[in-house]
Design a protein around this motif. Structure first.
Motif, PDB file in Angstrom:
ATOM      1  N   ARG A   1       9.102 -34.237 -11.723  1.00 59.33           N
ATOM      2  CA  ARG A   1       8.144 -35.343 -11.593  1.00 59.33           C
ATOM      3  C   ARG A   1       8.860 -36.500 -10.910  1.00 59.33           C
ATOM      4  O   ARG A   1       9.925 -36.934 -11.363  1.00 59.33           O
ATOM      5  N   ILE A   2       8.310 -36.973  -9.814  1.00 58.02           N
ATOM      6  CA  ILE A   2       8.839 -38.148  -9.127  1.00 58.02           C
ATOM      7  C   ILE A   2       7.740 -39.201  -9.176  1.00 58.02           C
ATOM      8  O   ILE A   2       6.709 -39.048  -8.528  1.00 58.02           O
ATOM      9  N   PRO A   3       7.944 -40.257  -9.947  1.00 54.22           N
ATOM     10  CA  PRO A   3       6.875 -41.238 -10.169  1.00 54.22           C
ATOM     11  C   PRO A   3       6.680 -42.198  -8.989  1.00 54.22           C
ATOM     12  O   PRO A   3       6.764 -43.409  -9.126  1.00 54.22           O
ATOM     13  N   VAL A   4       6.446 -41.624  -7.815  1.00 53.54           N
ATOM     14  CA  VAL A   4       6.221 -42.418  -6.611  1.00 53.54           C
ATOM     15  C   VAL A   4       4.936 -41.929  -5.970  1.00 53.54           C
ATOM     16  O   VAL A   4       4.783 -40.745  -5.700  1.00 53.54           O
ATOM     17  N   LYS A   5       4.007 -42.838  -5.742  1.00 46.33           N
ATOM     18  CA  LYS A   5       2.724 -42.478  -5.148  1.00 46.33           C
ATOM     19  C   LYS A   5       2.654 -42.843  -3.671  1.00 46.33           C
ATOM     20  O   LYS A   5       1.784 -42.384  -2.960  1.00 46.33           O
ATOM     21  N   ASP A   6       3.556 -43.678  -3.214  1.00 41.60           N
ATOM     22  CA  ASP A   6       3.514 -44.180  -1.846  1.00 41.60           C
ATOM     23  C   ASP A   6       4.151 -43.149  -0.905  1.00 41.60           C
ATOM     24  O   ASP A   6       5.364 -42.922  -0.943  1.00 41.60           O
TER      25      ASP A   6
ATOM     26  N   GLY B   1       9.306 -24.547  -1.804  1.00 41.43           N
ATOM     27  CA  GLY B   1       8.742 -25.588  -2.634  1.00 41.43           C
ATOM     28  C   GLY B   1       7.409 -26.082  -2.138  1.00 41.43           C
ATOM     29  O   GLY B   1       6.966 -25.762  -1.040  1.00 41.43           O
ATOM     30  N   ASP B   2       6.808 -26.853  -2.978  1.00 39.63           N
ATOM     31  CA  ASP B   2       5.527 -27.468  -2.667  1.00 39.63           C
ATOM     32  C   ASP B   2       5.413 -28.703  -3.549  1.00 39.63           C
ATOM     33  O   ASP B   2       6.139 -28.839  -4.531  1.00 39.63           O
ATOM     34  N   CYS B   3       4.508 -29.570  -3.202  1.00 40.13           N
ATOM     35  CA  CYS B   3       4.295 -30.729  -4.052  1.00 40.13           C
ATOM     36  C   CYS B   3       2.831 -31.119  -4.025  1.00 40.13           C
ATOM     37  O   CYS B   3       2.097 -30.763  -3.102  1.00 40.13           O
ATOM     38  N   LYS B   4       2.444 -31.784  -5.067  1.00 39.31           N
ATOM     39  CA  LYS B   4       1.104 -32.355  -5.127  1.00 39.31           C
ATOM     40  C   LYS B   4       1.214 -33.699  -5.815  1.00 39.31           C
ATOM     41  O   LYS B   4       2.198 -33.988  -6.493  1.00 39.31           O
ATOM     42  N   TYR B   5       0.208 -34.494  -5.624  1.00 37.76           N
ATOM     43  CA  TYR B   5       0.217 -35.847  -6.154  1.00 37.76           C
ATOM     44  C   TYR B   5      -0.914 -36.016  -7.153  1.00 37.76           C
ATOM     45  O   TYR B   5      -1.977 -35.418  -7.022  1.00 37.76           O
ATOM     46  N   ASP B   6      -0.634 -36.815  -8.171  1.00 41.07           N
ATOM     47  CA  ASP B   6      -1.663 -37.222  -9.121  1.00 41.07           C
ATOM     48  C   ASP B   6      -1.480 -38.714  -9.377  1.00 41.07           C
ATOM     49  O   ASP B   6      -0.693 -39.364  -8.682  1.00 41.07           O
ATOM     50  N   GLU B   7      -2.167 -39.239 -10.376  1.00 40.29           N
ATOM     51  CA  GLU B   7      -2.103 -40.682 -10.630  1.00 40.29           C
ATOM     52  C   GLU B   7      -0.708 -41.158 -11.055  1.00 40.29           C
ATOM     53  O   GLU B   7      -0.402 -42.340 -10.990  1.00 40.29           O
ATOM     54  N   LYS B   8       0.180 -40.247 -11.465  1.00 39.03           N
ATOM     55  CA  LYS B   8       1.528 -40.632 -11.898  1.00 39.03           C
ATOM     56  C   LYS B   8       2.583 -40.456 -10.811  1.00 39.03           C
ATOM     57  O   LYS B   8       3.736 -40.780 -11.022  1.00 39.03           O
ATOM     58  N   GLY B   9       2.209 -39.880  -9.676  1.00 37.27           N
ATOM     59  CA  GLY B   9       3.167 -39.690  -8.598  1.00 37.27           C
ATOM     60  C   GLY B   9       3.187 -38.260  -8.100  1.00 37.27           C
ATOM     61  O   GLY B   9       2.179 -37.569  -8.116  1.00 37.27           O
TER      62      GLY B   9
END
Length: 176
Positions: free
Chosen positions: A143-148, A69-77
């Motif tokens: 989608r995980i709506p967490v930016k922190d 897996g991998d993840c990236k962040y945008d303005e929605k999380g």
């Protein structure tokens, strides 16, 4: 006149000092949420229809044997991409050389929202003269709506087979 010619030189002298500032340094990306294979739902034994539950009734046995897996962040999380791998063994009760099952990815902190769990159907065919297949599914995106980045570790993702109550009980008995 002399002051004007010194200003460009002074500005050039500041460039190396500014380059060492954190503004110009590449930020380390936030971590991805942790992903686990759920113990009770990490394996699946599918029996042919009927009451029989011995070895001759097994259509297939499957196990989640890993993921990438991998993840990236945008303005929605966070956008988490996971690709799950399976080991599948054909049983004596199989008549069509296929294994069809559904697996899930769940984020318990979102429960009871319907977005807390996503299900993904899989159909695998056993090639002739082969009773064992390793299969890697297409990547799925959650989608995980967490930016922190400090709390993303609390949003654990669990992978498992969508099993019947009977299948879960058999898995639990086998783990004792």
């Amino acid at each position: 006149m002399k002051l004007r010619s010194l200003l460009p030189l002074a500005a050039l002298a500041l460039v190396p000092a500014l380059a060492s500032c954190s503004v110009f340094q590449k930020k380390e990306p936030p971590p991805c949420p942790p992903v686990y294979i759920l113990g009770d739902a990490g394996t699946l034994t599918k029996y042919k229809d009927g009451k029989g539950r011995d070895l001759t009734d097994v259509e297939f046995e499957a196990e989640i044997n890993g993921f990438q897996g991998d993840c990236k962040y945008d303005e929605k999380g966070a956008l988490v991409e996971i690709q799950v791998s399976f080991a599948i063994k054909r049983g004596p009760g199989d008549t069509d050389r296929k294994a069809e099952f559904t697996y899930f990815a769940a984020v318990p902190l979102f429960y009871p929202a319907k977005d807390a769990k996503a299900e993904f159907p899989v159909s695998v065919e056993f090639p002739q003269a082969t009773n064992y297949v390793r299969y890697t599914d297409e990547p799925v995106v959650l989608r995980i709506p967490v930016k922190d980045s400090d709390i993303i570790q609390n949003y654990e993702i669990y992978l498992g087979f969508q099993a019947t109550q009977e299948q879960l009980e058999r898995n639990r008995q086998g783990r004792k």
